[in-house]
Each structure stands twice: as structure tokens, then as C-alpha cells.
Write an enzyme that holds these catalytic residues in place. Sequence first.
Site, PDB file in Angstrom:
ATOM      1  N   LYS A 192     -12.131   5.016   1.962  1.00  0.00           N
ATOM      2  CA  LYS A 192     -11.829   4.748   3.380  1.00  0.00           C
ATOM      3  C   LYS A 192     -10.326   4.923   3.546  1.00  0.00           C
ATOM      4  CE  LYS A 192     -10.662   2.191   6.379  1.00  0.00           C
ATOM      5  NZ  LYS A 192      -9.496   2.522   7.231  1.00  0.00           N
ATOM      6  N   GLY A 245      -2.591  -2.160   0.561  1.00  0.00           N
ATOM      7  CA  GLY A 245      -2.281  -2.412   1.967  1.00  0.00           C
ATOM      8  C   GLY A 245      -1.544  -3.726   2.095  1.00  0.00           C
ATOM      9  N   SER A 246      -1.709  -4.385   3.228  1.00  0.00           N
ATOM     10  CA  SER A 246      -0.973  -5.633   3.465  1.00  0.00           C
ATOM     11  C   SER A 246      -1.599  -6.788   2.680  1.00  0.00           C
ATOM     12  CB  SER A 246      -0.998  -5.957   4.953  1.00  0.00           C
ATOM     13  OG  SER A 246      -2.329  -6.155   5.373  1.00  0.00           O
ATOM     14  N   GLY A 250      -5.431  -7.762   1.955  1.00  0.00           N
ATOM     15  CA  GLY A 250      -5.758  -7.910   0.535  1.00  0.00           C
ATOM     16  C   GLY A 250      -6.490  -9.224   0.280  1.00  0.00           C
ATOM     17  N   GLU A 268      -3.095  -4.156  -4.287  1.00  0.00           N
ATOM     18  CA  GLU A 268      -1.654  -3.866  -4.363  1.00  0.00           C
ATOM     19  C   GLU A 268      -1.139  -4.075  -2.951  1.00  0.00           C
ATOM     20  OE1 GLU A 268       1.523  -2.625  -3.611  1.00  0.00           O
ATOM     21  OE2 GLU A 268       1.000  -0.529  -4.049  1.00  0.00           O
ATOM     22  N   CYS A 303       5.910   0.357  -0.426  1.00  0.00           N
ATOM     23  CA  CYS A 303       5.603  -1.035  -0.795  1.00  0.00           C
ATOM     24  C   CYS A 303       6.648  -1.614  -1.734  1.00  0.00           C
ATOM     25  CB  CYS A 303       4.201  -1.150  -1.359  1.00  0.00           C
ATOM     26  SG  CYS A 303       3.808   0.134  -2.519  1.00  0.00           S
ATOM     27  N   GLU A 402       7.566  -8.462   5.103  1.00  0.00           N
ATOM     28  CA  GLU A 402       7.648  -7.027   4.817  1.00  0.00           C
ATOM     29  C   GLU A 402       7.716  -6.268   6.147  1.00  0.00           C
ATOM     30  OE1 GLU A 402       4.233  -5.072   3.035  1.00  0.00           O
ATOM     31  OE2 GLU A 402       5.583  -3.996   1.685  1.00  0.00           O
TER      32      GLU A 402
HETATM   33  P1  ADP Z   1      -0.901  -1.713   7.028  1.00  0.00           P
HETATM   34  O1  ADP Z   1      -0.417  -3.007   7.605  1.00  0.00           O
HETATM   35  O2  ADP Z   1       0.005  -1.072   6.086  1.00  0.00           O
HETATM   36  O3  ADP Z   1      -1.498  -0.773   8.041  1.00  0.00           O
HETATM   37  P2  ADP Z   1      -3.447  -2.785   6.326  1.00  0.00           P
HETATM   38  O4  ADP Z   1      -3.588  -3.804   5.262  1.00  0.00           O
HETATM   39  O5  ADP Z   1      -3.661  -3.220   7.730  1.00  0.00           O
HETATM   40  O6  ADP Z   1      -2.044  -2.130   6.061  1.00  0.00           O
HETATM   41  O7  ADP Z   1      -4.412  -1.562   6.059  1.00  0.00           O
HETATM   42  C1  ADP Z   1      -4.614  -0.977   4.790  1.00  0.00           C
HETATM   43  C2  ADP Z   1      -6.022  -0.417   4.745  1.00  0.00           C
HETATM   44  O8  ADP Z   1      -6.941  -1.491   4.941  1.00  0.00           O
HETATM   45  C3  ADP Z   1      -6.339   0.593   5.855  1.00  0.00           C
HETATM   46  O9  ADP Z   1      -7.193   1.595   5.331  1.00  0.00           O
HETATM   47  C4  ADP Z   1      -7.060  -0.237   6.882  1.00  0.00           C
HETATM   48  O10 ADP Z   1      -7.936   0.495   7.718  1.00  0.00           O
HETATM   49  C5  ADP Z   1      -7.850  -1.178   5.992  1.00  0.00           C
HETATM   50  N1  ADP Z   1      -8.239  -2.428   6.664  1.00  0.00           N
HETATM   51  C6  ADP Z   1      -7.602  -3.071   7.667  1.00  0.00           C
HETATM   52  N2  ADP Z   1      -8.297  -4.174   8.039  1.00  0.00           N
HETATM   53  C7  ADP Z   1      -9.399  -4.236   7.260  1.00  0.00           C
HETATM   54  C8  ADP Z   1     -10.509  -5.121   7.146  1.00  0.00           C
HETATM   55  N3  ADP Z   1     -10.618  -6.195   7.909  1.00  0.00           N
HETATM   56  N4  ADP Z   1     -11.442  -4.846   6.220  1.00  0.00           N
HETATM   57  C9  ADP Z   1     -11.340  -3.771   5.412  1.00  0.00           C
HETATM   58  N5  ADP Z   1     -10.340  -2.894   5.483  1.00  0.00           N
HETATM   59  C10 ADP Z   1      -9.367  -3.108   6.374  1.00  0.00           C
END
Ligand code: ADP
Length: 499
Positions: A192, A245-246, A250, A268, A303, A402
Amino acid sequence: MTIVAQSATWHEKAARLKLEGRLFIDGDFVPALGGKVFESINPADGSVLAEVSSGGPADIDRAVASGLKAFKAGVWSRMSPRDRMAVLYRFADLIEAHKDEFAIIDTIDMGKPIAEMLAVDVPLAVLCFRFTAECIDKVQGSVGATSPDVLSYVLRQPLGVVGCIVPWNYPLLMTAWKIAPALAAGNSVVLKPAEQSPLSALLLARLFVEAGGPAGVFNVVNGFGPEAGKPLALHNDVEKIAFTGSAEIGKLMMTYSGQSNLKKVSTECGGKSPHVIMADAADLETAATWAAMGIFGNQGEVCCAGSRILVEKAILPEFTEIFRAKAASYAPGDPLDPATGMGPLVDFSQQKRVLNYIGIGKQAGAACLTGGGVPVGLEKGAYVAPTIFTGVTNDMTIAREEIFGPVASIIAFDGYDEAVSIANDTNFGLAAGIWTSDLGKAHRFARDVEAGMVYINSYMNGDMQFPFGGWKESGNGRDKCMDALISYTQTKSVWATIG
Ligand code: ADP
């Protein structure tokens, strides 16, 4: 003259690209079942690049089912290691052969300078597949030292279907770090990508099949986090989620695992990394060059960005002045121009978020030495000028959260102990750097600092053998290296009575 001509070439090449926007499931491009689409936007000018299929739970079900079918059939999971290696080597060769295409796609999709794509992202993604392919037959089980009437051994086997959820800051490279070891270990993958950068993964999927990867082994479902990422992470037929991601999302991944099948979760999750400049640093020019790269490279959307620059008071004015001059070399511009060192941020909402943090920093009383807004003449894109705050204290929001943009916070300190104490006063623990000519101090810092990666007299260096991952809220996973490959396998203990 040359630069203008080169830049025109990349624009021409970009205009000629035919971008695929459908999902990739079971070896084919397919629209999302509900027919939903979203637009992928070029952050340099706000133009629409492509319509992208927006996957939902039913598409995730379809992709996971296809991955599971392939896994159970053994077309990949039981392929001999040498044959799996050969496919991954061909895959790496094909990525290399499509270098320009990948470079253009990620550049127009998320704003990264094309020069960085060509010098960093694409070659490192290729290297990642080659390194991981090389490791395939180096991961072995073991034989137990049990009694003579017993033969006991431990097998290492793939997990099944692995869900990879990746961010937008290095679309191709972050994807490579997840899918290369997952695939090398014999798993099926459902990827994804981030909704802000959905396009390069689709080219990757096509090339995997072209390289000889069986249908169903690598699937790509684009879409939004809650609509596509969440059902993937909650899926009972997914055995692992590999996430970057965030920290906020996470943590959700761990929750989803607990709410479903206790799948393994590796995360991560970014950082607020300290980059320490001691007064005894041998060369402040070099230190400032790396410090600038550490926070302004890739627009600060990194990151392990060294976003907290800790400077010893004795050299504060001198270092700050040199650092300001280095920041000037990251002039924002057209990311398709090979001379550009900084592109726009990934999208307009990230621009708003970063500008909001800049406002918070000013309100808290930090001094904005340079930048602090949208660069003049670039208002059509999601640009933010490289920004330096001085007089930052470690309790300010801009030093704690961040920002994920080109915003450096300079924090003054007195002596080694205070540097370490400020460095560790954070919820994160991804990376840390130190500049000093005192070897003992450098290695004490490496021991004392709470971070998964430490750089001495450099920053953000590494190698495929070097584990990449964090401590504390920066996550629990390790990308790259042999450990990553092992983390996509599970052990099986076999006990045979033979006496
Ligand atoms: P950023 O703040 O850098 O955009 P995110 O943590 O929001 O990072 O997103 C990182 C990844 O996690 C993306 O592919 C995003 O679509 C996915 N993501 C965001 N929210 C969810 C969720 N509730 N469940 C699963 N995946 C998610």
C-alpha cells in the site's frame, strides 16, 4: 545554457511518459472494485498527473487472496533459492534500465529533485534488490546439539502474505527496503503506497512480472490510509505488516495487530534527531555542509533528518554563520532541473503543516535567521524556503515534534554532558550525529546516545549491511542488512527421534 537545455530534456521526457494509475492484482492492472479514483498532483505546480484507482477493503481482500493463493501454490515460496535470486537480479536490472522513468515519476509525484533521484534513490533501490538477492541462500537454519537419539533442527520459513505500508518521502527506495527482503524470503506481498506518491510502485509491479515474478506474488493497492491501509493491517490472512510512517500511525499498526491475528509488526517511525557540533570539531565548514544536507536534503522530508542542531556555545556565532551560508545553496526550484537542490514539499497540506510549525517556532520566541515562508516566485508550488531557527530550547514544540520539512533548530549547549542530555531528551531515537576531533568523546557519544544509528564526523551515511531503524518511538524494525531479511521469516523447530 547547459542547465536550461538539460532541464528541458527532463520536462520533455516527463511529458512523454504514460502513467499507469490502476491497481496491480494477481499479475494484472485492474480498476478498484468500487471504481473510485483520486488525483495524483504534481506539487511543483499543482497540475494533475494521473487518475489513480483508490482501493478499499474489497480490493485488499482480492489482493491478499491472490497473494495467499500464490503462496500456498508454492510458485514463489517454494521456488529454489537460486531461481528466486535470478528473478530478483533480473528485477534489479530492469529497475536500472528504467532509471530515468523512475526518476521522473517520483520527482513529479512528490517533488524531489531529479538529481537526487538519479544519484541516490534509484541506484540505492537497485542495490537493495541486488544485496537482498545475494543474501537469499545465506539465511540458514541450524541443527540442535541434542542427544544422539534425536535429530533436532530449526527451519527458517517464509511467513505468508506480508503487507507493506510505506510513506511518500522516498517512494521507490522505501518500497524497495520493504519488498526486497519480504520477497527474497519467499513471501507474497501486498503493498500500500502512500496516497501522495502512488505511481512508481505500479511500474515496479509491472517490472517484477517482466523479470519472471509469478502472478499474485507482488500486488499493489493504492488508496488512503483508513480505506486501504487499515483493512490490510487488520487482515487475518496477513502475517506481517512492515510499516514506515508517523509514530501515530505506527502505534495504530500494533493495535490493528492486536485486534486481528497478532500478526508481526515492524515499524520505522521517524525522529527528531540530534546533530551535535562540538567546539573541538576539526573543520566547521565540513560539519556545516553535512548539517545542511542533514536537514535540507530531500526538503527535510527525511525520517533521520538532523533537525535539532546542537552547537557548543564557544563556536555558536561562527558555526551559525557558516551554516546559514550552506543553507543558501539549497535554493528551491524546478525539481526537474538537474541543478535544483531543493524541490517543493510533497503537497499543499504538508506545506501548510510546515508553515504552521514555523509560526509556532516564531511564537515561542525562537529567532528565524533565514527562510520562514514561501519563496518568492514559487507560489504555484508547495514550496517552503530553507529555514533556520536560532535560540531554540529543547522544550519548544519545534524541537520536540517531527516537522518533516526544511526547518533547522539550532540549540546551544555547554559541554559534552549537556549535549548528551539534550540529545536524549526526546521521545524519538532514530539517528544522531557528532562532530569532534576527540576520538574518545566520539565513541562515548556513540555509546551514550539513545538512537538506532550514530554518525561520527559525517551524517546519514550507511550501507546495505548497516541496519536502519530506531529506538524508542522511532519504531522497532530494522530495514536493510541481513536482519531485515531474517525478520521476514519464522522459525520452525523440528524434533525427530531417531534412536
Ligand atoms: P505521513 O505523516 O508521513 O504522511 P503517515 O503515518 O500518515 O505518514 O502515513 C504513512 C503510511 O501509512 C501511508 O501509506 C498512509 O496511507 C498509511 N496510513 C495512514 N493512516 C493509516 C491507517 N489508519 N491505517 C493504515 N495505514 C495508514
